[in-house]
Scaffold this active site. Structure first.
Site, PDB file in Angstrom:
ATOM      1  N   GLY A 165       0.794  -1.241   0.000  1.00  0.00           N
ATOM      2  CA  GLY A 165       0.000   0.000   0.000  1.00  0.00           C
ATOM      3  C   GLY A 165       0.816   1.276   0.000  1.00  0.00           C
ATOM      4  N   ASP A 173      -5.522  -0.238  -2.302  1.00  0.00           N
ATOM      5  CA  ASP A 173      -6.259  -1.113  -3.208  1.00  0.00           C
ATOM      6  C   ASP A 173      -7.639  -1.467  -2.672  1.00  0.00           C
ATOM      7  OD1 ASP A 173      -5.173  -2.809  -1.085  1.00  0.00           O
ATOM      8  OD2 ASP A 173      -6.008  -4.461  -2.255  1.00  0.00           O
ATOM      9  N   LYS A 214      -7.159   7.283  10.310  1.00  0.00           N
ATOM     10  CA  LYS A 214      -8.581   7.387  10.629  1.00  0.00           C
ATOM     11  C   LYS A 214      -8.678   7.586  12.138  1.00  0.00           C
ATOM     12  CE  LYS A 214      -9.919   4.186   6.918  1.00  0.00           C
ATOM     13  NZ  LYS A 214     -10.455   2.848   6.591  1.00  0.00           N
ATOM     14  N   ASP A 264      -5.367   2.376  10.435  1.00  0.00           N
ATOM     15  CA  ASP A 264      -6.801   2.100  10.591  1.00  0.00           C
ATOM     16  C   ASP A 264      -6.999   1.534  12.000  1.00  0.00           C
ATOM     17  OD1 ASP A 264      -9.457   1.488  10.151  1.00  0.00           O
ATOM     18  OD2 ASP A 264      -9.096  -0.136   8.756  1.00  0.00           O
TER      19      ASP A 264
HETATM   20  P1  5GP Z   1      -4.783  -1.761  10.250  1.00  0.00           P
HETATM   21  O1  5GP Z   1      -3.815  -2.889  10.504  1.00  0.00           O
HETATM   22  O2  5GP Z   1      -4.334  -0.417  10.840  1.00  0.00           O
HETATM   23  O3  5GP Z   1      -6.195  -2.094  10.580  1.00  0.00           O
HETATM   24  O4  5GP Z   1      -4.881  -1.601   8.713  1.00  0.00           O
HETATM   25  C1  5GP Z   1      -3.813  -1.268   8.017  1.00  0.00           C
HETATM   26  C2  5GP Z   1      -3.870  -1.794   6.625  1.00  0.00           C
HETATM   27  O5  5GP Z   1      -5.204  -2.113   6.191  1.00  0.00           O
HETATM   28  C3  5GP Z   1      -3.374  -0.696   5.755  1.00  0.00           C
HETATM   29  O6  5GP Z   1      -1.981  -0.761   5.611  1.00  0.00           O
HETATM   30  C4  5GP Z   1      -4.139  -0.941   4.478  1.00  0.00           C
HETATM   31  O7  5GP Z   1      -3.412  -1.835   3.693  1.00  0.00           O
HETATM   32  C5  5GP Z   1      -5.438  -1.565   4.923  1.00  0.00           C
HETATM   33  N1  5GP Z   1      -6.508  -0.533   5.032  1.00  0.00           N
HETATM   34  C6  5GP Z   1      -7.041   0.030   6.138  1.00  0.00           C
HETATM   35  N2  5GP Z   1      -7.969   0.953   5.826  1.00  0.00           N
HETATM   36  C7  5GP Z   1      -8.035   0.978   4.481  1.00  0.00           C
HETATM   37  C8  5GP Z   1      -8.799   1.761   3.544  1.00  0.00           C
HETATM   38  O8  5GP Z   1      -9.619   2.635   3.856  1.00  0.00           O
HETATM   39  N3  5GP Z   1      -8.567   1.487   2.236  1.00  0.00           N
HETATM   40  C9  5GP Z   1      -7.664   0.553   1.815  1.00  0.00           C
HETATM   41  N4  5GP Z   1      -7.545   0.383   0.509  1.00  0.00           N
HETATM   42  N5  5GP Z   1      -6.929  -0.187   2.656  1.00  0.00           N
HETATM   43  C10 5GP Z   1      -7.109   0.038   3.977  1.00  0.00           C
HETATM   44 MG    MG Z   2      -0.934  -1.888   4.274  1.00  0.00          MG
END
Ligand code: 5GP
Ligand code: MG
Length: 179
Positions: free
Chosen positions: A45, A159, A131, A103
């Protein structure tokens, strides 16, 4: 390609301007530090953000890719895939993790813990998006380009089911595609 998108949230001009500002902040932070800088981008990403960011940081730096994936299909967070290659050039160096989005914080919690164990001189984290409604306060992030609402966004490296990474803006996915 755009039939799954509801609207543009941040356009490429805004992104370019803000990424340049953030790179300047990062360069100012590290230019006075002794010792080398290693950037650890979280694949896939962060690819576009990384490419734009590092070209605006006029310092000697190394890159050590960390390949982690949590969203395997659709928009729901799944299990974290393990690291494909071990991160290198960490011990005794200043390390900056670069990720696309904070996220739930699961990805960053994992990679920050792993890197801390390798004894870097310092550890900091830069993200393109955060977020705030969901990001846990105990996950330290030092450089944030944009805070956004709790939407599922794509483009500029992010993506949906492995597509849209090459969309130049950051766009919001259509609501009906969200689970
Ligand atoms: P976390 O581990 O903080 O929940 O999520 C991180 C990963 O989830 C990010 O690096 C990304 O790859 C994916 N992700 C989280 N939110 C989004 C979003 O709104 N859109 C996309 N495309 N990927 C997200
Ligand atoms: Mg990621």
């Amino acid at each position: 390609m755009l039939e799954d998108l509801e609207r543009v949230l941040i356009d490429e001009t805004q992104i370019r301007r803000r990424v340049r500002e953030l790179a300047r902040e990062i360069a100012i932070h590290y230019q006075a530090e002794q010792g080398g800088l290693t950037i650890v981008p979280i694949m896939s990403g962060s690819i576009i953000f990384l490419a734009d960011l590092i070209r605006e940081i006029p310092l000697k730096l190394k890159i050590s890719l960390a390949h982690l994936s949590s969203y395997r299909e659709g928009t729901q967070s799944g299990a974290l895939e393990p690291l494909v290659t071990p991160v290198k050039d960490i011990t005794g160096r200043h390390v900056l993790i670069v990720d696309d989005i904070l996220d739930t914080g699961r990805t960053l919690r994992f990679i920050q813990g792993l890197i801390r164990g390798l004894e870097p001189t310092s550890l900091r984290t830069a993200v393109l998006l955060r977020k705030p409604a969901k990001a846990p306060p105990e996950i330290p992030v030092d450089f944030v380009a944009f805070d956004i609402d709790d939407l599922f966004v794509v483009g500029y490296g992010l993506d949906y089911a492995d597509v849209y990474r090459n969309y130049p803006h950051i766009g919001v996915l259509k609501r009906e595609l969200m689970p």
